[in-house]
Design a protein around this motif. Structure first.
Motif, PDB file in Angstrom:
ATOM      1  N   LEU A  60      85.970  18.806  40.609  1.00 41.45           N
ATOM      2  CA  LEU A  60      86.136  19.701  39.472  1.00 41.45           C
ATOM      3  C   LEU A  60      85.213  20.896  39.673  1.00 41.45           C
ATOM      4  O   LEU A  60      84.006  20.734  39.849  1.00 41.45           O
ATOM      5  CB  LEU A  60      85.778  18.986  38.167  1.00 41.45           C
ATOM      6  CG  LEU A  60      86.543  17.704  37.859  1.00 41.45           C
ATOM      7  CD1 LEU A  60      86.048  17.104  36.543  1.00 41.45           C
ATOM      8  CD2 LEU A  60      88.031  17.956  37.802  1.00 41.45           C
ATOM      9  N   TRP A  61      85.790  22.084  39.686  1.00 38.57           N
ATOM     10  CA  TRP A  61      85.037  23.317  39.901  1.00 38.57           C
ATOM     11  C   TRP A  61      84.913  24.063  38.588  1.00 38.57           C
ATOM     12  O   TRP A  61      85.775  23.968  37.718  1.00 38.57           O
ATOM     13  CB  TRP A  61      85.755  24.205  40.920  1.00 38.57           C
ATOM     14  CG  TRP A  61      85.880  23.554  42.260  1.00 38.57           C
ATOM     15  CD1 TRP A  61      86.908  22.765  42.680  1.00 38.57           C
ATOM     16  CD2 TRP A  61      84.964  23.604  43.333  1.00 38.57           C
ATOM     17  NE1 TRP A  61      86.679  22.341  43.961  1.00 38.57           N
ATOM     18  CE2 TRP A  61      85.492  22.843  44.389  1.00 38.57           C
ATOM     19  CE3 TRP A  61      83.737  24.244  43.521  1.00 38.57           C
ATOM     20  CZ2 TRP A  61      84.839  22.685  45.605  1.00 38.57           C
ATOM     21  CZ3 TRP A  61      83.093  24.088  44.745  1.00 38.57           C
ATOM     22  CH2 TRP A  61      83.647  23.310  45.765  1.00 38.57           C
ATOM     23  N   GLU A  62      83.878  24.879  38.470  1.00 41.65           N
ATOM     24  CA  GLU A  62      83.691  25.701  37.281  1.00 41.65           C
ATOM     25  C   GLU A  62      84.393  27.042  37.412  1.00 41.65           C
ATOM     26  O   GLU A  62      84.884  27.570  36.460  1.00 41.65           O
ATOM     27  CB  GLU A  62      82.205  25.950  37.015  1.00 41.65           C
ATOM     28  CG  GLU A  62      81.451  24.709  36.636  1.00 41.65           C
ATOM     29  CD  GLU A  62      81.757  24.181  35.251  1.00 41.65           C
ATOM     30  OE1 GLU A  62      82.302  24.916  34.409  1.00 41.65           O
ATOM     31  OE2 GLU A  62      81.451  23.022  35.007  1.00 41.65           O
ATOM     32  N   ARG A  63      84.419  27.600  38.608  1.00 34.76           N
ATOM     33  CA  ARG A  63      85.031  28.915  38.807  1.00 34.76           C
ATOM     34  C   ARG A  63      85.893  28.867  40.051  1.00 34.76           C
ATOM     35  O   ARG A  63      86.745  28.024  40.146  1.00 34.76           O
ATOM     36  CB  ARG A  63      83.936  29.969  38.919  1.00 34.76           C
ATOM     37  CG  ARG A  63      83.156  30.119  37.609  1.00 34.76           C
ATOM     38  CD  ARG A  63      82.067  31.168  37.710  1.00 34.76           C
ATOM     39  NE  ARG A  63      81.169  31.024  36.571  1.00 34.76           N
ATOM     40  CZ  ARG A  63      80.034  30.372  36.604  1.00 34.76           C
ATOM     41  NH1 ARG A  63      79.612  29.824  37.704  1.00 34.76           N
ATOM     42  NH2 ARG A  63      79.295  30.278  35.515  1.00 34.76           N
ATOM     43  N   GLU A  64      85.679  29.732  41.003  1.00 37.95           N
ATOM     44  CA  GLU A  64      86.505  29.775  42.205  1.00 37.95           C
ATOM     45  C   GLU A  64      86.232  28.579  43.110  1.00 37.95           C
ATOM     46  O   GLU A  64      85.075  28.188  43.311  1.00 37.95           O
ATOM     47  CB  GLU A  64      86.248  31.055  42.995  1.00 37.95           C
ATOM     48  CG  GLU A  64      86.720  32.296  42.284  1.00 37.95           C
ATOM     49  CD  GLU A  64      86.458  33.555  43.085  1.00 37.95           C
ATOM     50  OE1 GLU A  64      86.713  34.620  42.541  1.00 37.95           O
ATOM     51  OE2 GLU A  64      86.005  33.456  44.229  1.00 37.95           O
ATOM     52  N   ASN A  67      82.860  27.462  46.287  1.00 34.49           N
ATOM     53  CA  ASN A  67      81.440  27.728  46.098  1.00 34.49           C
ATOM     54  C   ASN A  67      80.771  26.443  45.637  1.00 34.49           C
ATOM     55  O   ASN A  67      80.876  26.069  44.485  1.00 34.49           O
ATOM     56  CB  ASN A  67      81.223  28.839  45.079  1.00 34.49           C
ATOM     57  CG  ASN A  67      79.765  29.216  44.953  1.00 34.49           C
ATOM     58  OD1 ASN A  67      78.889  28.483  45.394  1.00 34.49           O
ATOM     59  ND2 ASN A  67      79.502  30.351  44.357  1.00 34.49           N
ATOM     60  N   PRO A  68      80.071  25.723  46.551  1.00 36.98           N
ATOM     61  CA  PRO A  68      79.513  24.418  46.187  1.00 36.98           C
ATOM     62  C   PRO A  68      78.527  24.463  45.031  1.00 36.98           C
ATOM     63  O   PRO A  68      78.325  23.491  44.357  1.00 36.98           O
ATOM     64  CB  PRO A  68      78.850  23.922  47.467  1.00 36.98           C
ATOM     65  CG  PRO A  68      78.847  25.057  48.406  1.00 36.98           C
ATOM     66  CD  PRO A  68      79.788  26.091  47.911  1.00 36.98           C
ATOM     67  N   LYS A  69      77.914  25.619  44.760  1.00 38.29           N
ATOM     68  CA  LYS A  69      76.975  25.715  43.648  1.00 38.29           C
ATOM     69  C   LYS A  69      77.679  25.605  42.301  1.00 38.29           C
ATOM     70  O   LYS A  69      77.055  25.396  41.294  1.00 38.29           O
ATOM     71  CB  LYS A  69      76.199  27.031  43.725  1.00 38.29           C
ATOM     72  CG  LYS A  69      75.254  27.090  44.895  1.00 38.29           C
ATOM     73  CD  LYS A  69      74.500  28.397  44.930  1.00 38.29           C
ATOM     74  CE  LYS A  69      73.614  28.424  46.157  1.00 38.29           C
ATOM     75  NZ  LYS A  69      72.896  29.695  46.255  1.00 38.29           N
ATOM     76  N   GLN A  70      78.999  25.748  42.281  1.00 35.61           N
ATOM     77  CA  GLN A  70      79.749  25.708  41.041  1.00 35.61           C
ATOM     78  C   GLN A  70      80.566  24.424  40.890  1.00 35.61           C
ATOM     79  O   GLN A  70      81.384  24.321  40.013  1.00 35.61           O
ATOM     80  CB  GLN A  70      80.667  26.940  40.960  1.00 35.61           C
ATOM     81  CG  GLN A  70      79.881  28.223  40.943  1.00 35.61           C
ATOM     82  CD  GLN A  70      80.760  29.429  41.121  1.00 35.61           C
ATOM     83  OE1 GLN A  70      81.909  29.338  41.522  1.00 35.61           O
ATOM     84  NE2 GLN A  70      80.223  30.592  40.838  1.00 35.61           N
ATOM     85  N   VAL A  94      77.600  16.530  39.755  1.00 33.36           N
ATOM     86  CA  VAL A  94      76.909  17.182  40.864  1.00 33.36           C
ATOM     87  C   VAL A  94      75.810  18.091  40.336  1.00 33.36           C
ATOM     88  O   VAL A  94      74.654  17.981  40.740  1.00 33.36           O
ATOM     89  CB  VAL A  94      77.899  17.976  41.744  1.00 33.36           C
ATOM     90  CG1 VAL A  94      77.184  18.692  42.869  1.00 33.36           C
ATOM     91  CG2 VAL A  94      78.972  17.045  42.298  1.00 33.36           C
ATOM     92  N   THR A  95      76.165  19.006  39.463  1.00 33.61           N
ATOM     93  CA  THR A  95      75.191  19.953  38.902  1.00 33.61           C
ATOM     94  C   THR A  95      75.348  19.954  37.394  1.00 33.61           C
ATOM     95  O   THR A  95      76.215  20.616  36.855  1.00 33.61           O
ATOM     96  CB  THR A  95      75.425  21.390  39.427  1.00 33.61           C
ATOM     97  OG1 THR A  95      76.773  21.747  39.158  1.00 33.61           O
ATOM     98  CG2 THR A  95      75.148  21.494  40.900  1.00 33.61           C
ATOM     99  N   GLY A  96      74.529  19.207  36.722  1.00 29.38           N
ATOM    100  CA  GLY A  96      74.616  19.153  35.271  1.00 29.38           C
ATOM    101  C   GLY A  96      74.073  20.406  34.618  1.00 29.38           C
ATOM    102  O   GLY A  96      73.171  21.056  35.152  1.00 29.38           O
ATOM    103  N   ASN A  97      74.604  20.732  33.459  1.00 33.57           N
ATOM    104  CA  ASN A  97      74.145  21.882  32.684  1.00 33.57           C
ATOM    105  C   ASN A  97      72.710  21.663  32.213  1.00 33.57           C
ATOM    106  O   ASN A  97      71.927  22.590  32.111  1.00 33.57           O
ATOM    107  CB  ASN A  97      75.081  22.101  31.503  1.00 33.57           C
ATOM    108  CG  ASN A  97      74.839  23.393  30.781  1.00 33.57           C
ATOM    109  OD1 ASN A  97      74.140  24.267  31.259  1.00 33.57           O
ATOM    110  ND2 ASN A  97      75.411  23.524  29.608  1.00 33.57           N
ATOM    111  N   ILE A  98      72.378  20.426  31.925  1.00 26.42           N
ATOM    112  CA  ILE A  98      71.024  20.039  31.537  1.00 26.42           C
ATOM    113  C   ILE A  98      70.481  19.149  32.653  1.00 26.42           C
ATOM    114  O   ILE A  98      71.174  18.275  33.164  1.00 26.42           O
ATOM    115  CB  ILE A  98      71.041  19.295  30.181  1.00 26.42           C
ATOM    116  CG1 ILE A  98      71.522  20.254  29.089  1.00 26.42           C
ATOM    117  CG2 ILE A  98      69.676  18.724  29.852  1.00 26.42           C
ATOM    118  CD1 ILE A  98      71.641  19.635  27.730  1.00 26.42           C
ATOM    119  N   ARG A  99      69.245  19.370  33.034  1.00 23.09           N
ATOM    120  CA  ARG A  99      68.647  18.694  34.189  1.00 23.09           C
ATOM    121  C   ARG A  99      68.815  17.172  34.147  1.00 23.09           C
ATOM    122  O   ARG A  99      69.023  16.542  35.175  1.00 23.09           O
ATOM    123  CB  ARG A  99      67.176  19.070  34.316  1.00 23.09           C
ATOM    124  CG  ARG A  99      66.529  18.545  35.574  1.00 23.09           C
ATOM    125  CD  ARG A  99      65.219  19.262  35.846  1.00 23.09           C
ATOM    126  NE  ARG A  99      64.549  18.749  37.001  1.00 23.09           N
ATOM    127  CZ  ARG A  99      64.897  19.008  38.254  1.00 23.09           C
ATOM    128  NH1 ARG A  99      65.937  19.745  38.512  1.00 23.09           N
ATOM    129  NH2 ARG A  99      64.202  18.502  39.249  1.00 23.09           N
TER     130      ARG A  99
END
Length: 142
Positions: A60-64, A67-70, A94-99
């Motif tokens: 599941l991606w946030e944008r394009e 880009n692994p950061k998203q 992978v990258t939570g909005n809150i730590r």
């Protein structure tokens, strides 16, 4: 396809429930409900593209895409033969909005399975990565 999620933080604590819809025609995911704000803490947005990877993963991606950061979450244990209501699996944040959510886990349940027939583009993507999903040849008439 709709899936219910149980969202756990990085310490394994249950943080709530959310429902996602996967739009198979557009390869997009959307949050349908998040009353407990579990997804809001796990992800950065309420929609984005998804991509089928490897044999049993949906990213599941946030944008394009690319880009692994998203990359927000990865759903694992995707069925390789048939997707039906009630099937379950796991995933990871992978990258939570809150730590607290970085490295958290997800438990998903299919609420509404793939439509029949699945859109050709998604079916091609799934079968190229999961050969067991390939359609069987038509049986000759009796």
């Amino acid at each position: 396809m709709r899936i219910d999620l149980v969202v756990y933080d990085a310490h394994g604590k249950t943080r709530g429930y959310a429902c996602l819809r996967l739009d198979l025609d557009q390869c997009q995911w959307f949050v349908e409900s998040d009353d407990q704000r579990a997804w809001q803490h796990a992800g950065f947005s309420d929609c984005g593209p998804f991509e089928v990877k490897d044999d049993d993963l949906i990213w599941l991606w946030e944008r394009e895409v690319g880009n692994p950061k998203q990359n927000t979450a990865v759903l694992t244990d995707i069925p390789t033969i048939e997707m039906a209501a009630g099937q379950t699996g796991t995933g990871r944040i992978v990258t939570g909005n809150i730590r607290q959510f970085h490295g958290g886990t997800l438990h998903w349940t299919i609420v509404e399975p793939l439509p029949a027939p699945a859109p050709a583009g998604v079916l091609a993507q799934l079968t190229s990565r999961m050969p067991a999903l390939a359609l069987a040849p038509e049986l000759p008439a009796a």
